[in-house]
Write an enzyme that holds these catalytic residues in place. Structure first.
Site, PDB file in Angstrom:
ATOM      1  N   ASP A   1     -43.172  38.734 -53.170  1.00 31.92           N
ATOM      2  CA  ASP A   1     -43.509  38.166 -51.878  1.00 31.92           C
ATOM      3  C   ASP A   1     -44.955  37.672 -51.953  1.00 31.92           C
ATOM      4  O   ASP A   1     -45.718  38.067 -52.840  1.00 31.92           O
ATOM      5  CB  ASP A   1     -43.349  39.227 -50.791  1.00 31.92           C
TER       6      ASP A   1
ATOM      7  N   ASP B   1     -47.392  36.604 -48.741  1.00 33.86           N
ATOM      8  CA  ASP B   1     -48.262  37.151 -47.702  1.00 33.86           C
ATOM      9  C   ASP B   1     -48.219  38.674 -47.716  1.00 33.86           C
ATOM     10  O   ASP B   1     -47.151  39.275 -47.597  1.00 33.86           O
ATOM     11  CB  ASP B   1     -47.824  36.647 -46.321  1.00 33.86           C
TER      12      ASP B   1
END
Length: 342
Positions: free
Chosen positions: A26, A28
């Site tokens: 991922d 953020d």
């Protein structure tokens, strides 16, 4: 899908970058926050890559194109190409392409990332419900998305056009704090139409399928900071996961996690890719990791010992998850977490 209920974080004698061939990362809260690299991310990813691990960056944000994301990563000191980035826009475009005729028109409620992904699948992005679209797709369009775009979606859906959403994350992190995400915008259209979209992004299977198709991963490890997208996505894809504590998940949420939100491994940050993981063992009526022993009392979780805070958290996870079984732990872990400084 039937899976064994995880009752403790697992250990690993090998560094995770050696035990798995591909990290599905991922962005953020894991690699960067507010556009800036998170501490240790650049160095850790560089070491993992040089050791032979493939790095793929998997994001639910459908606004930016893979080229733009890759350029941003490279500017941060993390060399990446567009083929290393997988977005929910790509997953949505594939899902749509499997249900509409070739070269069909698709009404876009969102940004450039969706338009590029649709064209990649041979579909034609259009802007109006009057353009005879075969589908509607909705993705994050940034803070300046005009309100009238939602009206276009509603007009098309009311005519029976199928509706797709890149993802339904209610919030998105920004440099100024937490802002409404695509899920909040999807709710506007849902309330107005009473319709339900087909959703492509994490934690649902279309996104995991997209990452595997694009990376060819045989032993993937999902790396994320969110239990309800990253870790649940790994659970749905039946692959292992590493939760890093650099994003939105805190210790209390982790202890209360139901089975689909329980990661395989827990670590502070991306340095966890470069090390093995300590084993949690049953001991003294509870669970021991490092110098800590955790037990589940009648009302709260208890913690005894000393040592690394993360080892104490891993032991507490085992006590909480075992006590909860296939539910969410309701025991109070506040005092134990405070002792760990978490």
């Amino acid at each position: 899908m039937s899976q064994t209920v995880r009752t403790r974080p697992e250990g690993s004698a090998q560094a995770l970058s050696e035990a798995y061939d591909t990290a599905l990362l991922d962005l953020d809260g894991v690699v960067y926050a507010g556009g800036n690299a998170i501490a240790y991310a650049v160095e850790s990813l560089g070491t993992a890559r040089s050791g032979g691990m493939r790095l793929a960056y998997v994001t639910n944000n459908a606004l930016r194109t893979p080229d733009v994301v890759a350029e941003h990563l490279t500017e941060l000191g993390i060399p990446a190409g567009a083929s290393d980035v997988i977005t929910s826009a790509q997953a949505a475009a594939r899902l749509i392409s499997e249900q509409v005729p070739a070269s069909a028109r698709v009404l876009v409620i969102g940004g450039e990332g969706l338009r590029v992904a649709l064209r990649e699948r041979g579909l034609e992005p259009v802007e109006s419900a009057d353009d005879d679209p075969a589908a509607v797709v909705q993705g994050f369009g940034g803070p300046d998305l005009p309100w009238g775009r939602f009206s276009e979606a509603c007009y098309a859906i009311a005519r029976g056009v199928p509706w797709f959403a890149s993802n339904t994350d209610l919030t998105i992190p920004s440099a100024r704090g937490i802002a409404p995400g695509n899920g909040a915008a999807v709710e506007v259209v849902r309330i107005a139409t009473g319709a339900e979209p087909q959703v492509a992004g994490k934690p649902l299977p279309p996104m995991h399928r997209e990452t595997i198709l694009r990376t060819g991963a045989e032993r993937p490890l999902v790396v994320g900071d969110r239990l309800d997208t990253d870790i649940e996505g790994a659970f749905n894809g039946e692959v292992d996961s590493l939760l890093v504590l650099t994003g939105v998940t805190d210790g209390a949420q982790l202890l209360a996690a139901p089975p689909q939100h329980r990661p395989t491994y827990v670590d502070a940050d991306l340095r966890g890719l470069l090390t093995g993981q300590p084993e949690v063992v049953e001991a003294d009526g509870g669970f021991r990791c490092g110098g800590w022993t955790a037990t589940a009392g009648s009302e709260r979780l208890e913690l005894e010992g000393d040592g690394e805070a993360l080892d104490g958290l891993r032991a507490l996870c085992a006590a909480a998850w075992t006590a909860a079984g296939d539910g969410a732990c309701e025991l109070d872990g506040g005092k134990a977490l405070a002792r760990l400084g978490l």
